[in-house]
Design a protein around this motif. Structure first.
Motif, PDB file in Angstrom:
ATOM      1  N   ALA A   1     -21.871  -1.925  -8.539  1.00  0.00           N
ATOM      2  CA  ALA A   1     -22.189  -3.254  -7.995  1.00  0.00           C
ATOM      3  C   ALA A   1     -22.534  -4.221  -9.120  1.00  0.00           C
ATOM      4  O   ALA A   1     -22.089  -5.368  -9.125  1.00  0.00           O
ATOM      5  CB  ALA A   1     -23.347  -3.156  -6.997  1.00  0.00           C
ATOM      6  N   LEU A   2     -23.321  -3.754 -10.081  1.00  0.00           N
ATOM      7  CA  LEU A   2     -23.687  -4.613 -11.206  1.00  0.00           C
ATOM      8  C   LEU A   2     -22.470  -4.979 -12.047  1.00  0.00           C
ATOM      9  O   LEU A   2     -22.348  -6.113 -12.519  1.00  0.00           O
ATOM     10  CB  LEU A   2     -24.749  -3.926 -12.073  1.00  0.00           C
ATOM     11  N   GLU A   3     -21.563  -4.039 -12.228  1.00  0.00           N
ATOM     12  CA  GLU A   3     -20.350  -4.342 -12.986  1.00  0.00           C
ATOM     13  C   GLU A   3     -19.510  -5.378 -12.245  1.00  0.00           C
ATOM     14  O   GLU A   3     -18.923  -6.275 -12.849  1.00  0.00           O
ATOM     15  CB  GLU A   3     -19.529  -3.081 -13.246  1.00  0.00           C
ATOM     16  N   GLY A   4     -19.472  -5.290 -10.923  1.00  0.00           N
ATOM     17  CA  GLY A   4     -18.769  -6.287 -10.127  1.00  0.00           C
ATOM     18  C   GLY A   4     -19.384  -7.668 -10.280  1.00  0.00           C
ATOM     19  O   GLY A   4     -18.677  -8.664 -10.408  1.00  0.00           O
ATOM     20  N   ILE A   5     -20.700  -7.717 -10.283  1.00  0.00           N
ATOM     21  CA  ILE A   5     -21.395  -8.997 -10.462  1.00  0.00           C
ATOM     22  C   ILE A   5     -21.107  -9.563 -11.840  1.00  0.00           C
ATOM     23  O   ILE A   5     -20.845 -10.763 -11.989  1.00  0.00           O
ATOM     24  CB  ILE A   5     -22.906  -8.818 -10.229  1.00  0.00           C
TER      25      ILE A   5
ATOM     26  N   ARG B   1     -18.256 -13.419 -15.396  1.00  0.00           N
ATOM     27  CA  ARG B   1     -17.296 -13.707 -16.470  1.00  0.00           C
ATOM     28  C   ARG B   1     -16.166 -14.595 -15.965  1.00  0.00           C
ATOM     29  O   ARG B   1     -15.734 -15.518 -16.643  1.00  0.00           O
ATOM     30  CB  ARG B   1     -16.734 -12.400 -17.046  1.00  0.00           C
ATOM     31  N   ARG B   2     -15.695 -14.304 -14.762  1.00  0.00           N
ATOM     32  CA  ARG B   2     -14.596 -15.097 -14.194  1.00  0.00           C
ATOM     33  C   ARG B   2     -15.038 -16.536 -13.935  1.00  0.00           C
ATOM     34  O   ARG B   2     -14.298 -17.482 -14.219  1.00  0.00           O
ATOM     35  CB  ARG B   2     -14.106 -14.447 -12.899  1.00  0.00           C
ATOM     36  N   LEU B   3     -16.244 -16.712 -13.407  1.00  0.00           N
ATOM     37  CA  LEU B   3     -16.748 -18.067 -13.173  1.00  0.00           C
ATOM     38  C   LEU B   3     -16.930 -18.831 -14.480  1.00  0.00           C
ATOM     39  O   LEU B   3     -16.645 -20.026 -14.554  1.00  0.00           O
ATOM     40  CB  LEU B   3     -18.063 -18.010 -12.399  1.00  0.00           C
TER      41      LEU B   3
ATOM     42  N   ILE C   1     -22.269  -2.041   1.642  1.00  0.00           N
ATOM     43  CA  ILE C   1     -21.866  -3.306   2.279  1.00  0.00           C
ATOM     44  C   ILE C   1     -22.192  -4.514   1.411  1.00  0.00           C
ATOM     45  O   ILE C   1     -21.913  -5.638   1.790  1.00  0.00           O
ATOM     46  CB  ILE C   1     -22.487  -3.461   3.686  1.00  0.00           C
ATOM     47  N   GLY C   2     -22.812  -4.267   0.248  1.00  0.00           N
ATOM     48  CA  GLY C   2     -23.096  -5.362  -0.679  1.00  0.00           C
ATOM     49  C   GLY C   2     -24.339  -6.162  -0.348  1.00  0.00           C
ATOM     50  O   GLY C   2     -24.478  -7.295  -0.797  1.00  0.00           O
ATOM     51  N   ASN C   3     -25.256  -5.591   0.413  1.00  0.00           N
ATOM     52  CA  ASN C   3     -26.485  -6.286   0.789  1.00  0.00           C
ATOM     53  C   ASN C   3     -27.549  -6.039  -0.285  1.00  0.00           C
ATOM     54  O   ASN C   3     -28.423  -5.185  -0.127  1.00  0.00           O
ATOM     55  CB  ASN C   3     -26.964  -5.806   2.160  1.00  0.00           C
TER      56      ASN C   3
END
Length: 119
Positions: A74-78, A83-85, A26-28
């Motif tokens: 999850a870390l790759e998503g972060i 990178r996008r920001l 759930i990304g918590n």
């Protein structure tokens, strides 16, 4: 230490690994951090106990590997969001253009902010 102690630690660690999995799904990430301390404590307790059977440890190992894969994703998503920001910040602060020869030129765009205070 008794066989019951071993089983209690195995059961508690299994519960923590399941809670960690749910938190990751759930990304918590705050909950994942809180569970880490409990997980480390249980692993320390487990290392001090006599090995009663390998089967429970093998089941726990597969759960640890599963959770590690979830954590890696999850870390790759972060990292992807970071990178996008960073790219969005670059877009706001500069403009990149190309000339007829394909050479890139960067034009800095810094918004001028003037604050005027009136009484």
């Amino acid at each position: 230490m008794t066989h019951e102690d071993f089983e209690d630690v195995i059961d508690a660690l299994d519960d923590v690994l399941e809670a960690e999995r749910e938190a990751l799904l759930i990304g918590n990430l705050d909950e994942v951090g809180r569970l880490l301390e409990r997980k480390e404590s249980l692993i320390d307790q487990l290392s001090q106990l006599e090995l009663a059977s390998r089967e429970p440890l093998e089941a726990l190992n597969s759960k640890v590997e599963r959770n590690q894969a979830l954590l890696d994703h999850a870390l790759e998503g972060i990292r992807s969001v970071a990178r996008r920001l960073a790219a969005l910040r670059r877009v706001r602060s500069s403009l990149e253009t190309y000339d007829e020869k394909g050479a890139r030129h960067t034009i800095d765009v810094t918004p001028e902010s003037n604050v005027e205070k009136r009484a």
